[in-house]
Design a protein around this motif. Structure first.
Motif, short mmCIF file in Angstrom:
data_model
loop_
_atom_site.label_atom_id
_atom_site.label_comp_id
_atom_site.label_asym_id
_atom_site.label_seq_id
_atom_site.Cartn_x
_atom_site.Cartn_y
_atom_site.Cartn_z
N GLU A 415 0.83 -1.20 0.00
CA GLU A 415 0.00 0.00 0.00
C GLU A 415 0.87 1.26 0.00
OE1 GLU A 415 -3.11 0.10 -0.48
OE2 GLU A 415 -3.44 -2.05 -0.37
N ARG A 419 0.86 4.21 -2.73
CA ARG A 419 0.65 5.61 -2.35
C ARG A 419 1.81 6.48 -2.82
NH1 ARG A 419 -2.26 8.41 1.59
NH2 ARG A 419 -1.84 10.63 1.27
N GLU A 423 1.61 9.59 -5.32
CA GLU A 423 2.08 10.93 -4.96
C GLU A 423 3.13 11.42 -5.95
OE1 GLU A 423 3.39 10.98 -0.94
OE2 GLU A 423 1.37 10.80 -0.10
#
Length: 826
Positions: A415, A419, A423
């Motif tokens: 995860e 992420r 980003e």
């Protein structure tokens, strides 16, 4: 285009949604497995009210028998825009091709769907039967979405089957988006009707609803239980984690590919493939990870704990049910894991952990939710005992503990990587958006494409523009292969090819994304084809960025053309040009002066021969932007330079409201310098000061203009704050010369921005009005409303110099700290 290897087209509305990206992942995986080409075509990026999917003017008509050998249509997504009848008509337009519908059962068209009815009924049953809820609210998807209708109908039937009355006050519509869930929950709370559970038609709306509940001080699951539908990735990492009905989205995409391949081979296929769903219990309903404990039905009929060898087949089936992992590369994982466990228990220490680590790596590559494997460990711990003469129970407990830690770390890492990837893509998109916004010519756009797209993992790119009004032919503008720009062919080609000959006809299998380049729903410039494999948010954003850049190029080309015409006729039409320039300057002044926390008043008056004064007021969620500047010189050219400054500042501040003023001034300077020096062949330059105001009173500024004046409420005296940058348009780069600086506004403080038309206004004796008189006028009126302060300054300047020879611009702002939001009723 098809050659020996078949090509499948996947048609969807957009790619950045979790549902669409999961379907695309499954289709891509299956296309790779079956060694077929894939073209993903999308054209609409807004699945929300107020936006429509214009089929006739998008990418979809270019997909046909010359482009693809079969079509997979994500009907469940398209119906949000088209409605059920429109979706039928859309699919019928591809009747000449083998076709499969995903998510929506359609008469006469092979379809792969999930059991929406059972899923919604299971969610309601869990709330009522397992948690004794009696007031279950429901947030439905769009009224014209067929899946939403099925789930909403199942909600009503589940209540009826349990003798619970249907209360229309507990039913509210959303739009399958998080904001829709927030709006729906606010509407539900406003009705002041009691409820103890909420079931949402998808996870996005459930997560949005939880945000609103938290904002109103309502605890989940302490006060209200929440359940979603889909089991998108983010549902596992929210706080609390979301109980949901898991549907095998990737498997839908993979099965659709297998269906059209069978159709292409002339094999019969079912009219409808119905995939099962299952309830995944997490924290939002109070179950948490107690849901990992095996149920009696899953545990099998064998009592107690047994050695692995005595229950291997039964354990294999139970493990397969515990984890949703249907990729071909993971087939047989339960057997492999159990064999490793037997080896470990027989004395080969580390075999199970090694096998588990390899399994987690493989499952992660296939997009499997790794936290599911905790259920597998729970199952094994409950069912397996040490072999006779093997390791004692304490060693087995150590093995289970090590396995849980390994799964936890792998899940968090997966995860976290996702992420981080998102980003990074967002940061790069923000930068490329700024670069695209300053690419005001086709050569500059090509340079920007070559420099910026590789950082977004777009390494194979074709950008082509329509070559005729009917959009039947395209002409290549830009080509990139392996991150290296190549010269595009000069000849045009049929639009159905999507890209120039050779781009999609190599011997290697390809997987690409095709998207229309447009600005709004009316202006269509061409088609972009790029490689798959980038973060899904990239495609929607890049499509809009390139379309906006094409619009800017067209506008800039027209501006330059107008400048050339005007300059050739300058002697004959000087008065007319002055009127045009004055209109440009005054028309672009902000219509509304509204920034949270600032009382604002402003004024701009061009002189007879028109200069290039500029000011702007742009509100943002965090506060807002103020800008003021003055182009050296007069006439139309100065007005056009001002227009460039205004449009670039507006584009860049709206694209990234939290950008530093220095970065925007520096980026704008590069474009202005090239436009003025190289294109307009003039030597104008401009003062420019940009201020980013934050609601707490902080003001960050950069650029070069007249001193700012701050009149402090505490002292009622003015302070002059100089700007520290340099003019824009003089040097190719001013990055090193343009620092950011800050000031703090306190309650009641005045901030005054002005142009030199005020301070350099001269009386009959050629004496300037000056900064000292301006400060005195501000101090004398500092307690008055901002419009009264503005008017007093203007009266004094007019009295000093009735006929000024320079533009006059004035902005007066008083800081009033925004009041904290009142708490909403529980």
């Amino acid at each position: 285009m098809t050659g020996k290897r078949p090509t499948i087209a996947l048609l969807t509305d957009y790619l950045s949604g979790e549902y669409q990206s999961e379907v695309c992942f499954g289709v891509e995986r299956a296309a790779r497995l079956h060694d077929v080409n894939l073209v993903v075509a999308f054209g609409e990026t807004h699945a929300r009210p107020g936006y429509s999917l214009v089929v006739s003017n998008s990418i979809y008509p270019l997909i046909g028998v010359q482009t693809a050998d079969a079509v997979v249509v994500v009907s469940s997504a398209l119906t949000n825009h088209l409605g059920i009848e429109g979706t039928y008509a859309f699919c019928r337009s591809y009747a000449a091709l083998p076709m499969c519908s995903v998510g929506l059962a359609m008469d006469g068209i092979p379809s792969v769907i999930v059991d929406n009815t059972r899923g919604a009924e299971t969610a309601v049953a869990h709330m009522v039967d397992d948690h004794a809820c009696r007031r279950v609210a429901y947030i439905s998807g769009p009224a014209n979405n067929e899946e939403a209708k099925l789930r909403a109908g199942a909600y009503r039937r589940a209540l009826e089957a349990r003798a619970l009355p249907y209360d229309e006050r507990l039913f509210v519509f959303g739009d399958f988006m998080p904001d829709g869930g927030r709006r729906a929950m606010r509407e539900l709370l406003a009705r002041r009707v009691e409820f103890d559970a909420v079931v949402a038609g998808n996870d996005n709306m459930a997560l949005g609803a939880m945000d609103t509940l938290k904002a109103h001080g309502i605890d989940v699951p302490g006060d209200v239980l929440v359940c979603g539908f889909d089991d998108v990735a983010v549902s596992r990492v929210t706080r609390p984690s979301l109980t949901t009905v898991r549907q095998p989205i990737k498997e839908l995409g993979a099965l659709a590919v297998e269906t059209v391949l069978r159709l292409m081979r002339g094999e019969p296929v079912p009219e409808c493939n119905l995939l099962s769903v299952e309830l995944t219990r997490r924290e939002s309903c109070g179950c948490g990870y107690y849901a990992a404990l095996p149920r009696a039905a899953e545990a099998g009929s064998s009592p107690g704990r047994l050695p692995v060898a005595e229950q291997r087949e039964e354990l294999e089936r139970a493990l397969a049910r515990a984890v949703t992992a249907s990729a071909d590369s993971l087939k047989g994982w339960p057997r492999a894991l159990l064999l490793a466990l037997e080896e470990d228990l027989a004395g080969r220490e580390g075999a199970f952990v090694q096998a588990l680590r390899a399994l987690l790596d493989a499952a992660g590559r296939e997009g499997v939710a790794l936290d599911q494997f905790q259920r597998a460990i729970t199952l094994l711990r409950a069912r397996v005992r040490p072999a006779p003469g093997g390791a004692p129970d304490r060693d087995l407990e150590r093995l289970w503990h090590t396995s849980r830690v390994l799964i936890g770390h792998a899940s968090v890492r997966a995860e976290g990587e996702k992420r981080l990837y998102l980003e990074l893509a967002s940061v790069n998109l923000s930068w490329t958006g700024m670069c695209f916004s300053t690419a005001l010519s086709l050569p500059a756009l090509r340079r920007t494409l070559a420099a910026e797209l590789p950082r977004l993992d777009l390494t194979h790119v074709s950008v082509s523009l329509y070559d005729d009004p009917q959009r039947a032919a395209l002409k290549s503008l830009f080509l990139m292969e392996n991150s290296r720009e190549v010269e595009p062919p000069p000849a045009s080609f049929p639009s159905w090819r999507l890209a120039p000959p050779g781009f999609l006809s190599s011997a290697d299998r390809f997987s690409v994304v095709a998207m229309p380049l447009a600005f709004g729903e009316a202006e269509h410039f061409g088609v972009a084809v790029v490689n798959s494999g980038a973060n899904e948010v990239v495609y929607d954003a890049v499509r809009l960025q390139i379309g906006s850049a094409m619009k800017a190029v067209a506008m800039h080309r027209e501006i330059v053309r107008q400048v050339e015409i005007r300059e050739r006729l300058e002697q004959e039409r000087v008065q007319q040009e002055s009127r045009v320039a004055e209109h440009i300057q005054t028309a672009l002044a902000p219509v509304e002066l509204a920034i949270d926390g600032l009382e604002l008043a402003a004024y701009m008056r061009p002189t007879a021969d028109v200069g290039g004064d500029y000011y702007d007021v742009i509100a943002t969620p965090q506060g807002g932007w103020l800008g003021i500047g003055d182009v050296a010189g007069h006439g139309l050219a100065a007005g056009l330079v001002m227009l460039m400054i205004q449009s670039m500042v507006a584009a860049m501040t709206r694209r990234d409201p939290t950008a530093s003023p220095s970065s925007i001034v520096s980026a704008l300077n590069r474009a202005i310098h090239e436009n003025i020096r190289a294109r307009l062949r003039r030597d104008e330059h401009a003062t420019l000061l940009l201020l980013r105001y934050e609601r707490g009173g902080r003001v960050t500024f950069a650029g070069a203009h007249d001193d700012m004046i701050v009149c402090r409420a505490s002292t009622q005296r003015c302070t002059c704050i100089p700007s520290t940058g340099v003019w824009v348009g003089v040097l190719p780069s001013i990055d090193a010369l343009t620092p950011d600086a800050e000031l703090e506004l306190e309650e009641g403080d005045l901030l005054v921005l002005y142009s030199d038309g005020i301070t350099e206004a001269r009386d009959a004796h050629q004496e300037q009005f000056g900064l000292e008189r301006l400060c005195a006028a501000i101090e004398a009126a500092q307690g008055a409303p901002v419009d009264a302060i503005r008017d007093r300054i203007l009266r004094e300047v007019e009295g000093w110099c009735p006929s000024p020879d320079d533009d006059i611009t004035l902005v007066v702002a008083r800081y009033r700290a925004p009041a904290a939001s009142a708490p909403a009723p529980a």
